[in-house]
Design a protein around this motif. Structure first.
Motif, PDB file in Angstrom:
ATOM      1  N   ASP A   6      10.853   0.728   7.315  1.00  0.00           N
ATOM      2  CA  ASP A   6      11.534   1.145   8.534  1.00  0.00           C
ATOM      3  C   ASP A   6      10.673   0.690   9.700  1.00  0.00           C
ATOM      4  OD1 ASP A   6      13.567   2.371   7.109  1.00  0.00           O
ATOM      5  OD2 ASP A   6      12.696   4.371   7.282  1.00  0.00           O
ATOM      6  N   TRP A   7      11.301   0.299  10.794  1.00  0.00           N
ATOM      7  CA  TRP A   7      10.591  -0.242  11.957  1.00  0.00           C
ATOM      8  C   TRP A   7      10.895   0.608  13.179  1.00  0.00           C
ATOM      9  CZ3 TRP A   7       6.970  -3.275  13.880  1.00  0.00           C
ATOM     10  CH2 TRP A   7       7.057  -3.721  15.194  1.00  0.00           C
ATOM     11  N   VAL A   8       9.849   0.986  13.899  1.00  0.00           N
ATOM     12  CA  VAL A   8      10.005   1.715  15.157  1.00  0.00           C
ATOM     13  C   VAL A   8       9.158   1.002  16.208  1.00  0.00           C
ATOM     14  CG1 VAL A   8       9.654   3.904  16.373  1.00  0.00           C
ATOM     15  CG2 VAL A   8      10.339   3.914  13.958  1.00  0.00           C
ATOM     16  N   PHE A   9       9.811   0.563  17.273  1.00  0.00           N
ATOM     17  CA  PHE A   9       9.099  -0.056  18.399  1.00  0.00           C
ATOM     18  C   PHE A   9       9.117   0.943  19.537  1.00  0.00           C
ATOM     19  CE2 PHE A   9       9.168  -3.265  22.020  1.00  0.00           C
ATOM     20  CZ  PHE A   9       7.794  -3.474  21.973  1.00  0.00           C
ATOM     21  N   ASP A  68       8.587 -10.608  15.599  1.00  0.00           N
ATOM     22  CA  ASP A  68       8.151 -11.246  14.352  1.00  0.00           C
ATOM     23  C   ASP A  68       7.642 -10.209  13.359  1.00  0.00           C
ATOM     24  OD1 ASP A  68       8.813 -13.689  15.493  1.00  0.00           O
ATOM     25  OD2 ASP A  68       6.737 -14.163  16.057  1.00  0.00           O
ATOM     26  N   ILE A  69       6.921  -9.220  13.861  1.00  0.00           N
ATOM     27  CA  ILE A  69       6.435  -8.150  12.975  1.00  0.00           C
ATOM     28  C   ILE A  69       7.621  -7.322  12.479  1.00  0.00           C
ATOM     29  CG2 ILE A  69       4.994  -6.077  12.829  1.00  0.00           C
ATOM     30  CD1 ILE A  69       3.077  -7.440  14.794  1.00  0.00           C
ATOM     31  N   GLU A  70       8.588  -7.076  13.352  1.00  0.00           N
ATOM     32  CA  GLU A  70       9.789  -6.347  12.937  1.00  0.00           C
ATOM     33  C   GLU A  70      10.516  -7.081  11.816  1.00  0.00           C
ATOM     34  OE1 GLU A  70      14.038  -4.677  14.687  1.00  0.00           O
ATOM     35  OE2 GLU A  70      12.790  -5.938  15.970  1.00  0.00           O
ATOM     36  N   MET A  90      10.146  11.422  16.388  1.00  0.00           N
ATOM     37  CA  MET A  90      10.143  10.197  15.590  1.00  0.00           C
ATOM     38  C   MET A  90       9.198  10.359  14.403  1.00  0.00           C
ATOM     39  SD  MET A  90       8.198   7.341  14.732  1.00  0.00           S
ATOM     40  CE  MET A  90       6.890   7.417  15.945  1.00  0.00           C
ATOM     41  N   ILE A  91       7.983  10.828  14.659  1.00  0.00           N
ATOM     42  CA  ILE A  91       7.003  10.943  13.577  1.00  0.00           C
ATOM     43  C   ILE A  91       7.401  12.057  12.606  1.00  0.00           C
ATOM     44  CG2 ILE A  91       5.304  12.514  14.606  1.00  0.00           C
ATOM     45  CD1 ILE A  91       4.534   9.220  12.824  1.00  0.00           C
ATOM     46  N   ARG A  92       8.009  13.102  13.114  1.00  0.00           N
ATOM     47  CA  ARG A  92       8.468  14.199  12.249  1.00  0.00           C
ATOM     48  C   ARG A  92       9.544  13.704  11.279  1.00  0.00           C
ATOM     49  NH1 ARG A  92      11.245  17.556  15.874  1.00  0.00           N
ATOM     50  NH2 ARG A  92      13.030  16.269  15.337  1.00  0.00           N
ATOM     51  N   LEU A 116       0.812  -1.218   0.000  1.00  0.00           N
ATOM     52  CA  LEU A 116       0.000   0.000   0.000  1.00  0.00           C
ATOM     53  C   LEU A 116       0.850   1.275   0.000  1.00  0.00           C
ATOM     54  CD1 LEU A 116      -2.816  -1.078   2.484  1.00  0.00           C
ATOM     55  CD2 LEU A 116      -3.051  -0.673   0.010  1.00  0.00           C
ATOM     56  N   GLY A 117       2.175   1.103   0.106  1.00  0.00           N
ATOM     57  CA  GLY A 117       3.069   2.251   0.004  1.00  0.00           C
ATOM     58  C   GLY A 117       3.576   2.811   1.319  1.00  0.00           C
ATOM     59  N   PHE A 118       3.238   2.191   2.433  1.00  0.00           N
ATOM     60  CA  PHE A 118       3.775   2.673   3.710  1.00  0.00           C
ATOM     61  C   PHE A 118       5.275   2.472   3.723  1.00  0.00           C
ATOM     62  CE2 PHE A 118      -0.684   1.997   4.768  1.00  0.00           C
ATOM     63  CZ  PHE A 118      -0.968   3.221   5.349  1.00  0.00           C
ATOM     64  N   LYS A 119       5.974   3.405   4.354  1.00  0.00           N
ATOM     65  CA  LYS A 119       7.443   3.366   4.417  1.00  0.00           C
ATOM     66  C   LYS A 119       7.955   3.045   5.819  1.00  0.00           C
ATOM     67  CE  LYS A 119       7.837   4.671   0.150  1.00  0.00           C
ATOM     68  NZ  LYS A 119       8.014   3.644  -0.845  1.00  0.00           N
ATOM     69  N   THR A 120       7.174   3.412   6.844  1.00  0.00           N
ATOM     70  CA  THR A 120       7.576   3.191   8.236  1.00  0.00           C
ATOM     71  C   THR A 120       6.424   2.539   8.978  1.00  0.00           C
ATOM     72  OG1 THR A 120       9.003   5.152   8.176  1.00  0.00           O
ATOM     73  CG2 THR A 120       8.392   4.313  10.357  1.00  0.00           C
ATOM     74  N   LEU A 121       6.767   1.535   9.781  1.00  0.00           N
ATOM     75  CA  LEU A 121       5.799   0.837  10.609  1.00  0.00           C
ATOM     76  C   LEU A 121       6.155   1.111  12.062  1.00  0.00           C
ATOM     77  CD1 LEU A 121       3.397  -1.123  10.455  1.00  0.00           C
ATOM     78  CD2 LEU A 121       5.043  -3.002  10.479  1.00  0.00           C
ATOM     79  N   VAL A 122       5.189   1.639  12.824  1.00  0.00           N
ATOM     80  CA  VAL A 122       5.409   2.016  14.214  1.00  0.00           C
ATOM     81  C   VAL A 122       4.509   1.176  15.106  1.00  0.00           C
ATOM     82  CG1 VAL A 122       5.274   3.886  15.922  1.00  0.00           C
ATOM     83  CG2 VAL A 122       5.977   4.389  13.563  1.00  0.00           C
ATOM     84  N   ALA A 123       5.114   0.479  16.063  1.00  0.00           N
ATOM     85  CA  ALA A 123       4.361  -0.312  17.041  1.00  0.00           C
ATOM     86  C   ALA A 123       4.324   0.446  18.356  1.00  0.00           C
ATOM     87  CB  ALA A 123       5.025  -1.669  17.242  1.00  0.00           C
ATOM     88  N   ASN A 124       3.119   0.822  18.783  1.00  0.00           N
ATOM     89  CA  ASN A 124       2.951   1.522  20.062  1.00  0.00           C
ATOM     90  C   ASN A 124       2.380   0.595  21.127  1.00  0.00           C
ATOM     91  OD1 ASN A 124       2.068   4.373  18.187  1.00  0.00           O
ATOM     92  ND2 ASN A 124       3.896   4.203  19.428  1.00  0.00           N
ATOM     93  N   ARG A 125       2.450  -0.691  20.890  1.00  0.00           N
ATOM     94  CA  ARG A 125       1.890  -1.677  21.804  1.00  0.00           C
ATOM     95  C   ARG A 125       3.007  -2.552  22.378  1.00  0.00           C
ATOM     96  NH1 ARG A 125      -2.726  -6.236  20.599  1.00  0.00           N
ATOM     97  NH2 ARG A 125      -3.513  -6.192  22.737  1.00  0.00           N
TER      98      ARG A 125
END
Length: 143
Positions: free
Chosen positions: A60-63, A49-51, A82-84, A27-36
């Motif tokens: 890009d992965w952000v936990f 596993d998601i990372e 981080m989001i900026r 879908l074109g997302f570039k960064t995945l952020v897990a806030n859980r």
């Protein structure tokens, strides 16, 4: 996967699966952020596993785990830069998407009119009107 677009830079979602990562990349997302945090509830996928899936699909992965219902100013202070600086668009997820929306709203309040933030959140299906006092406080932070 229930993706809820906040704006062109960020969308939020309830918990995703390892299999959902490929769809997010397509879908074109570039960064995945897990806030859980891991092990918040039984049966939740491991963030490691998601990372792994995120990296395999070029995301890009952000936990950045945040305790549900207890978002602190320190959490917002970590989320805002981080989001900026993240490569966009970003897909952030937690249990329901609310935590991610609250983090985004509080950090956005530093530079964006509150009414605009409320509208974007409402259009994505989240009522954050109870955040008005905290958003006013964040607006004083600027940055």
């Amino acid at each position: 996967m229930d993706i809820r677009k906040i704006d062109d830079t960020i969308s939020v979602a309830p918990q995703i699966s390892v299999e959902d990562v490929a769809e997010a990349a397509n879908l074109g997302f570039k960064t995945l952020v897990a806030n859980r945090p891991d092990q918040e509830e039984p049966g939740q996928p491991l963030m490691a596993d998601i990372e792994t899936a995120a990296r395999e699909h070029g995301l890009d992965w952000v936990f950045m785990p945040v305790q549900s219902g207890h978002i602190t100013d320190d959490d917002v202070n970590r989320f805002a830069p981080m989001i900026r600086d993240a490569e966009k668009p970003v897909l952030a997820f937690c249990r329901s998407g609310t935590r991610c929306t609250v983090l985004w709203a509080l950090s956005a309040a530093r530079n964006t009119p509150v009414r605009e933030i409320f509208t974007k959140a409402r259009n994505a299906g989240y009522d954050i009107s109870g955040l008005a006092p905290r958003m006013a406080q964040q607006a004083c932070e600027k940055g």
